[in-house]
Write a protein that holds these residues in place. Sequence first.
Motif, mmCIF file in Angstrom:
data_model
loop_
_atom_site.group_PDB
_atom_site.id
_atom_site.type_symbol
_atom_site.label_atom_id
_atom_site.label_comp_id
_atom_site.label_asym_id
_atom_site.label_seq_id
_atom_site.Cartn_x
_atom_site.Cartn_y
_atom_site.Cartn_z
ATOM 1 N N THR A 62 6.035 -5.115 5.434
ATOM 2 C CA THR A 62 6.771 -5.561 4.247
ATOM 3 C C THR A 62 6.661 -4.593 3.076
ATOM 4 O OG1 THR A 62 4.930 -6.948 3.468
ATOM 5 C CG2 THR A 62 6.588 -7.988 4.896
ATOM 6 N N HIS A 63 5.474 -3.965 2.907
ATOM 7 C CA HIS A 63 5.334 -2.984 1.833
ATOM 8 C C HIS A 63 4.090 -2.140 2.091
ATOM 9 C CE1 HIS A 63 2.934 -6.399 0.507
ATOM 10 N NE2 HIS A 63 2.370 -5.672 -0.449
ATOM 11 N N VAL A 64 3.821 -1.201 1.193
ATOM 12 C CA VAL A 64 2.893 -0.119 1.503
ATOM 13 C C VAL A 64 1.417 -0.471 1.339
ATOM 14 C CG1 VAL A 64 4.610 1.617 0.866
ATOM 15 C CG2 VAL A 64 2.948 0.850 -0.842
ATOM 16 N N ASP A 65 1.067 -1.596 0.749
ATOM 17 C CA ASP A 65 -0.342 -1.899 0.484
ATOM 18 C C ASP A 65 -1.141 -2.016 1.782
ATOM 19 O OD1 ASP A 65 -0.076 -1.799 -2.236
ATOM 20 O OD2 ASP A 65 0.155 -3.961 -2.494
ATOM 21 N N VAL A 66 -2.385 -1.555 1.727
ATOM 22 C CA VAL A 66 -3.182 -1.414 2.943
ATOM 23 C C VAL A 66 -3.554 -2.759 3.568
ATOM 24 C CG1 VAL A 66 -5.487 -1.358 1.861
ATOM 25 C CG2 VAL A 66 -5.044 -0.013 3.952
ATOM 26 N N ASP A 67 -3.507 -3.856 2.798
ATOM 27 C CA ASP A 67 -3.789 -5.159 3.407
ATOM 28 C C ASP A 67 -2.604 -5.679 4.221
ATOM 29 O OD1 ASP A 67 -2.466 -5.403 0.920
ATOM 30 O OD2 ASP A 67 -3.128 -7.464 0.652
ATOM 31 N N SER A 105 -1.681 4.103 -1.542
ATOM 32 C CA SER A 105 -1.035 3.243 -0.555
ATOM 33 C C SER A 105 0.193 3.911 0.038
ATOM 34 C CB SER A 105 -0.635 1.910 -1.193
ATOM 35 O OG SER A 105 -1.773 1.148 -1.503
ATOM 36 N N ALA A 106 0.995 4.567 -0.805
ATOM 37 C CA ALA A 106 2.196 5.217 -0.314
ATOM 38 C C ALA A 106 1.854 6.395 0.599
ATOM 39 C CB ALA A 106 3.063 5.676 -1.477
ATOM 40 N N GLU A 150 12.583 2.641 -4.552
ATOM 41 C CA GLU A 150 12.360 3.985 -5.085
ATOM 42 C C GLU A 150 11.231 4.023 -6.107
ATOM 43 O OE1 GLU A 150 16.210 5.018 -6.528
ATOM 44 O OE2 GLU A 150 16.936 5.669 -4.557
ATOM 45 N N SER A 151 10.941 2.898 -6.751
ATOM 46 C CA SER A 151 9.903 2.881 -7.784
ATOM 47 C C SER A 151 8.501 2.967 -7.196
ATOM 48 C CB SER A 151 10.016 1.611 -8.629
ATOM 49 O OG SER A 151 9.627 0.466 -7.889
ATOM 50 N N VAL A 152 8.358 2.696 -5.894
ATOM 51 C CA VAL A 152 7.035 2.666 -5.275
ATOM 52 C C VAL A 152 6.470 4.058 -5.085
ATOM 53 C CG1 VAL A 152 5.773 2.138 -3.146
ATOM 54 C CG2 VAL A 152 7.380 0.484 -4.087
ATOM 55 N N PHE A 153 7.301 5.002 -4.716
ATOM 56 C CA PHE A 153 6.745 6.251 -4.201
ATOM 57 C C PHE A 153 6.265 7.230 -5.255
ATOM 58 C CE2 PHE A 153 9.080 4.185 -0.870
ATOM 59 C CZ PHE A 153 8.127 4.190 0.129
ATOM 60 N N PRO A 154 6.864 7.323 -6.445
ATOM 61 C CA PRO A 154 6.173 8.053 -7.502
ATOM 62 C C PRO A 154 4.882 7.325 -7.868
ATOM 63 C CG PRO A 154 8.492 7.799 -8.013
ATOM 64 C CD PRO A 154 8.211 6.924 -6.835
#
Length: 326
Positions: A62-67, A105-106, A150-154
């Motif tokens: 679902t998203h990049v967080d390690v959990d 995380s990313a 797009e806001s996650v990766f920076p």
Amino acid sequence: MIEIYTYNAGCGDCFRVRFIGKSGMAHNILIDTGTYKFGQDFIKICEDITKEGERIDYLFLTHVDVDHIGGLLYAFRKQVKFSVDHIVMNHPKNISTVPSGYSHSANQNDEIFNTLKSYGIIGESAKKGDKFQIDGACISIIAPNKKHIESVFPDFGGYSYDSGAKRSGDLQELMDEDILQNDSSVNNAASIVFVYEYDGKRILFTGDAHSTDILQGINDYSKEKGYFTPISFDIVKIPHHGSAGNISRGWAKYIDCHKFIISADGNRHPDKQTIAKLLKWYDKIEILSAQDWWNKGYITQNDVQQYIETDKLYFVKKTGEKIEII
């Protein structure tokens, strides 16, 4: 018949949906892979599916967080390969985004994407409006939009809202208190949120998404389908491990449900106010979880008398056991 499995992934998420499709074949969808420490358990889940002569049709990260990606990260670092037809994840290379820098995380997300690529598998992107069809079942992506992805990766510093698992107060008192802090994590805002729909049944998976995005997605989904709101769901997975900052009073307007999954361990999450608000909005609810975190100081004697003994509130622990939706 649809089966849902909730796994004890520590403070992380890991779920499985299994169903018999229109063709008579069994299908498996995995949603997230838990924490890094959950890695060996995640490998066993995949191996058990294969031993049953079945495949993993889709794995959604679902998203990049390690959990949420940790179990798969562990498997790849141990050079474990398993059979999966499609892996859905958002990453710069599959959403045409050029990042200026990665958060921790990313970077781990990038490691997974590139490992998949070395195996000849390209992670598929998922954004609002996309659909995945599986033997009669439909998965409709209702969030995130491209801007959130797009806001996650920076690298914005990786700030993540932490509820601190507020346990104090009776449920009745917490019902009328305002939710004081909303989740502002960009990683969580980019969570893949989807409606799984099959044979007249609906399940909502929310990752760690923000409430405003979930409700906007539900509103747009209802208009597309021609449904009236609130939309009835058989099960809703509560976002961000039950944090009160990821729900809002608009839920009752758009979502009708009485059975909820909260993936938490009782340490950092969930907020007791989340349970109180669900009770206020829906009157009678059932909470499902792989861990019995409610025994960690959440329930007062007043709560027992007012809600548990009156059959308005049920807690059910399901660790790796199937939840059947007929």
